[in-house]
Design an enzyme around this catalytic site. Structure first.
Site, PDB file in Angstrom:
ATOM      1  N   HIS A 101     -34.601 -75.111 -34.940  1.00 38.25           N
ATOM      2  CA  HIS A 101     -34.312 -75.247 -33.512  1.00 38.25           C
ATOM      3  C   HIS A 101     -35.596 -75.679 -32.801  1.00 38.25           C
ATOM      4  O   HIS A 101     -36.655 -75.096 -32.990  1.00 38.25           O
ATOM      5  CB  HIS A 101     -33.815 -73.913 -32.955  1.00 38.25           C
ATOM      6  CG  HIS A 101     -33.825 -73.858 -31.458  1.00 38.25           C
ATOM      7  ND1 HIS A 101     -33.238 -74.836 -30.687  1.00 38.25           N
ATOM      8  CD2 HIS A 101     -34.376 -72.961 -30.601  1.00 38.25           C
ATOM      9  CE1 HIS A 101     -33.420 -74.537 -29.414  1.00 38.25           C
ATOM     10  NE2 HIS A 101     -34.105 -73.414 -29.328  1.00 38.25           N
TER      11      HIS A 101
ATOM     12  N   ASN B  51     -36.535 -78.604 -25.252  1.00 40.42           N
ATOM     13  CA  ASN B  51     -35.625 -77.642 -25.882  1.00 40.42           C
ATOM     14  C   ASN B  51     -34.219 -77.912 -25.328  1.00 40.42           C
ATOM     15  O   ASN B  51     -33.953 -77.651 -24.159  1.00 40.42           O
ATOM     16  CB  ASN B  51     -36.094 -76.224 -25.554  1.00 40.42           C
ATOM     17  CG  ASN B  51     -35.207 -75.143 -26.158  1.00 40.42           C
ATOM     18  OD1 ASN B  51     -34.074 -75.409 -26.558  1.00 40.42           O
ATOM     19  ND2 ASN B  51     -35.722 -73.925 -26.198  1.00 40.42           N
TER      20      ASN B  51
ATOM     21  N   CYS C 208     -29.279 -70.625 -28.191  1.00 41.33           N
ATOM     22  CA  CYS C 208     -29.927 -71.685 -28.979  1.00 41.33           C
ATOM     23  C   CYS C 208     -29.600 -71.614 -30.465  1.00 41.33           C
ATOM     24  O   CYS C 208     -29.902 -72.541 -31.209  1.00 41.33           O
ATOM     25  CB  CYS C 208     -31.438 -71.669 -28.756  1.00 41.33           C
ATOM     26  SG  CYS C 208     -31.876 -72.088 -27.070  1.00 41.33           S
TER      27      CYS C 208
END
Ligand code: UT7
Length: 350
Positions: A259, A289, A117
């Protein structure tokens, strides 16, 4: 005016995002998993996410986002294409050369970055490095992931959290004093925690032989609570480090684009930094996500809805498997409006 080696910088000159058409609301997941909308919203802030069709791979999403970023930048060429992804089309070769070829950029340098990520921030640093070192003068940086291919659809912890998508930016050579200039960066890792976020099987350590590996080993696994704690601590530290490196205070930040892991994490990090939540971009509610795609998708959404304004000082901060983390500062450039917003999905049936 030609840049000297010291003031040559990467400058952001285009942005684009793409979400697959199918939008899946919490109620649709609750129909088949032991979960409900209230749990998902209260623990993650997520209301819906987009999932790729079976025939859609990471490169398909990356090409759409890349095409939009190039169109937004007014350019149709790039010397290099960097794709951050945890879900490449194949283990070999990398996804970036295929993306480059499909965008008409055959001949460009093209490689993938694997930092889970945090991948987009790492890829941005790699792209900026190619420009600052003189290797390239225009770089397409893409974050793209199809987590639905590696998350077990029956895993209620992860199936509710992750979505699929792609986001991209174009970097061009310019000067550090220009709006749009990228940097400085902070990047870090701690591989002692490799098991905290992992797909155990499928690599050289443990090939994904169905006879020798379990179903769980062949799917994405995350120790959610521990990851949560590390994410808050690392994102906060990394954001402070990059601000110190730039000689800036948190109050100098106009837009914080972290993020998009979980709304609670974003709120906690913003509060720990002393940033009002209104300055924090949140995109997780409608995309989940999306891994390496989450920051460039949030940038594309922020540009489309004008939350990002020319001259804004923008702080990007990410955390992911590895463990990895990273932050970057930039000023937001004056870009043409994007032709199409990144969101275009159908409502789910439920
Ligand atoms: O992108 C890379 C970085 N990733 C992250 O930063 C993600 C970090 N972690 C998280 O976002 C959160 O840890 C999750 C959203 C994944 C989980 O939320 P949590 O508040 O940490 O929940 P938990 O894992 O502590 O689970 C609490 C309870 C458990 O039940 P018991 O043991 O208390 O009886 C779980 O089994 O909630 C249960 N649970 C669920 N219940 C309903 C777990 N998933 C679900 C679900 N629906 N989908």
């Amino acid at each position: 005016m030609s840049a000297t080696p010291t003031d040559r910088s990467a400058v952001l000159s285009g942005v684009g995002g793409w979400l697959p058409r199918r939008k899946v609301g919490n109620d649709e997941l609750a129909d088949r998993l032991d979960t409900d909308d209230a749990w998902i919203r209260s623990r993650t802030g997520i209301r819906s996410r987009h999932l790729a069709a079976l025939e859609e791979a990471t490169s398909d999403l990356a090409v759409e986002a890349g095409r939009r970023a190039l169109a937004n930048s007014g350019a149709d060429t790039a010397d290099a294409v960097v794709v951050a992804t945890t879900t490449p089309d194949r283990t070999c070769p990398a996804t970036a050369p295929l993306v480059a070829a499909r965008l008409g950029l055959t001949g460009a340098a093209a490689f993938d970055v694997g930092a889970v990520c945090t991948g987009f921030v790492y890829a941005l640093a790699a792209g900026a490095g190619l420009i600052i070192s003189g290797v390239a003068s225009r770089v397409l940086v893409i974050g793209a992931d199809v987590y639905s291919r590696i998350v077990d659809p029956e895993d209620r912890q992860n199936a509710v959290v992750f979505g699929d998508g792609a986001g991209a930016v174009v970097l061009r050579a310019g000067h550090a004093s220009e709006t749009g200039a990228i940097g400085p960066f902070d990047l870090g890792s701690d591989g002692a925690h490799e098991d905290m976020i992992t797909v155990a099987a499928g690599g050289s350590r443990l090939p994904a032989d169905p006879g020798r590996t379990s179903h769980a080993e062949r799917h994405f696994a995350m120790r959610g609570k521990e990851v949560y704690r590390h994410a808050v601590a690392r994102m906060t530290d990394s954001a402070r480090t990059v601000l110190n490196r730039a000689g800036l205070d948190v109050q100098d930040v106009d837009r914080f684009v972290p993020h998009q892991a979980n709304l609670r994490i974003l709120r906690t990090v913003a509060a720990d930094l002393g940033l009002h939540i209104d300055r924090c971009a949140t995109h997780v509610e409608t995309a989940g996500n999306t891994g390496a795609a989450s920051i460039p998708l949030a940038l594309a959404a922020g540009h489309a809805d004008r939350a990002l304004r020319p001259g804004d000082r923008v702080l990007l901060t990410a955390f992911g498997g590895g463990l990895t983390w990273g932050s970057c500062l930039l000023t937001w450039p004056a870009l043409p409006p994007t032709a199409e917003p990144p969101h275009h999905g159908e409502e789910s049936a439920s």
